[in-house]
Design an enzyme around this catalytic site. Sequence first.
Site, PDB file in Angstrom:
ATOM      1  N   ASN A  51       6.002   6.424  11.865  1.00 47.12           N
ATOM      2  CA  ASN A  51       4.816   7.126  11.386  1.00 47.12           C
ATOM      3  C   ASN A  51       3.756   6.144  10.901  1.00 47.12           C
ATOM      4  O   ASN A  51       2.566   6.297  11.194  1.00 47.12           O
ATOM      5  CB  ASN A  51       5.189   8.090  10.263  1.00 47.12           C
ATOM      6  CG  ASN A  51       5.946   9.301  10.761  1.00 47.12           C
ATOM      7  OD1 ASN A  51       5.849   9.664  11.936  1.00 47.12           O
ATOM      8  ND2 ASN A  51       6.707   9.934   9.884  1.00 47.12           N
ATOM      9  N   ILE A  58       0.881  -1.163   0.000  1.00 45.15           N
ATOM     10  CA  ILE A  58       0.000   0.000   0.000  1.00 45.15           C
ATOM     11  C   ILE A  58       0.919   1.213   0.000  1.00 45.15           C
ATOM     12  O   ILE A  58       1.810   1.327   0.839  1.00 45.15           O
ATOM     13  CB  ILE A  58      -0.975  -0.003   1.191  1.00 45.15           C
ATOM     14  CG1 ILE A  58      -1.897   1.221   1.126  1.00 45.15           C
ATOM     15  CG2 ILE A  58      -0.266  -0.113   2.528  1.00 45.15           C
ATOM     16  CD1 ILE A  58      -3.086   1.164   2.091  1.00 45.15           C
ATOM     17  N   TYR A  96      -1.273   3.010  11.616  1.00 42.55           N
ATOM     18  CA  TYR A  96      -2.015   1.751  11.624  1.00 42.55           C
ATOM     19  C   TYR A  96      -2.676   1.515  12.981  1.00 42.55           C
ATOM     20  O   TYR A  96      -3.821   1.068  13.051  1.00 42.55           O
ATOM     21  CB  TYR A  96      -1.089   0.590  11.283  1.00 42.55           C
ATOM     22  CG  TYR A  96      -0.549   0.638   9.875  1.00 42.55           C
ATOM     23  CD1 TYR A  96      -1.327   1.068   8.811  1.00 42.55           C
ATOM     24  CD2 TYR A  96       0.758   0.243   9.591  1.00 42.55           C
ATOM     25  CE1 TYR A  96      -0.839   1.112   7.517  1.00 42.55           C
ATOM     26  CE2 TYR A  96       1.264   0.277   8.297  1.00 42.55           C
ATOM     27  CZ  TYR A  96       0.460   0.714   7.269  1.00 42.55           C
ATOM     28  OH  TYR A  96       0.948   0.758   5.996  1.00 42.55           O
TER      29      TYR A  96
END
Length: 228
Positions: free
Chosen positions: A184, A143, A189
């Site tokens: 980060n 992603i 998440y």
Amino acid sequence: MAAPANSTTFSGDVRAELRLADARDVPHIYSLIHQMAEFELLTDLFAATEELLTSTLFPSPPPPPFTSFTPLVLELSPSPVVPDSCSTIGSLRLDISASPLADPEAAAFASPRGGGRVTAGFVICFPNYSSFLSKPGLYIEDIFVRAPWRRRGLGRMMLSSVAGRAAELGMGRVEWCVLDWNKNAIDFYEGMGADVLPQWRICRLTGAALDKYKGKQEEAADGRKAAE
């Protein structure tokens, strides 16, 4: 600071759409994977080619989405776009009228679908299986969002769209990996409700370590026959 001469500046309302990719998107997917390898400091492992991506991601006949390798691309349009219900997985409206955005790679990532669309990211996922849950799931292999478009909610939209589709399909979970130095990403998440599992480690056979197992099944079978 002035934008580079070859930049395209986006302002006002911009529509972001996550859609199913097709073979026309391969050049952009290839370039995005290479950018991701650079970001992750893993270019020494990069061996993808456009030919391999085409043959592995877009076989003929194509399997239904989310039943095999499923590539998705994130596109941005400076004008309203009517979503294609057959291919759109998620969408988001961005209002950047207060802070116009310069994209120096907009021309290189012009969408093959035209209409002023620009490819800004991608997702590749595929089904896996949880024996503990006795349900299939989705594994997100990649992603990624290009640098100019980060921190605008696009990663959240992409991840939540894939998770939503998994839930709609009755799957038990969605999984992915994150590099341990990428604080980060880890914070992002966890902010979305994901558990980051420090007790698990990835085990991998690849390259020469994998190739040495070629023919082992045949050797074992021949050995059993000789003993009989």
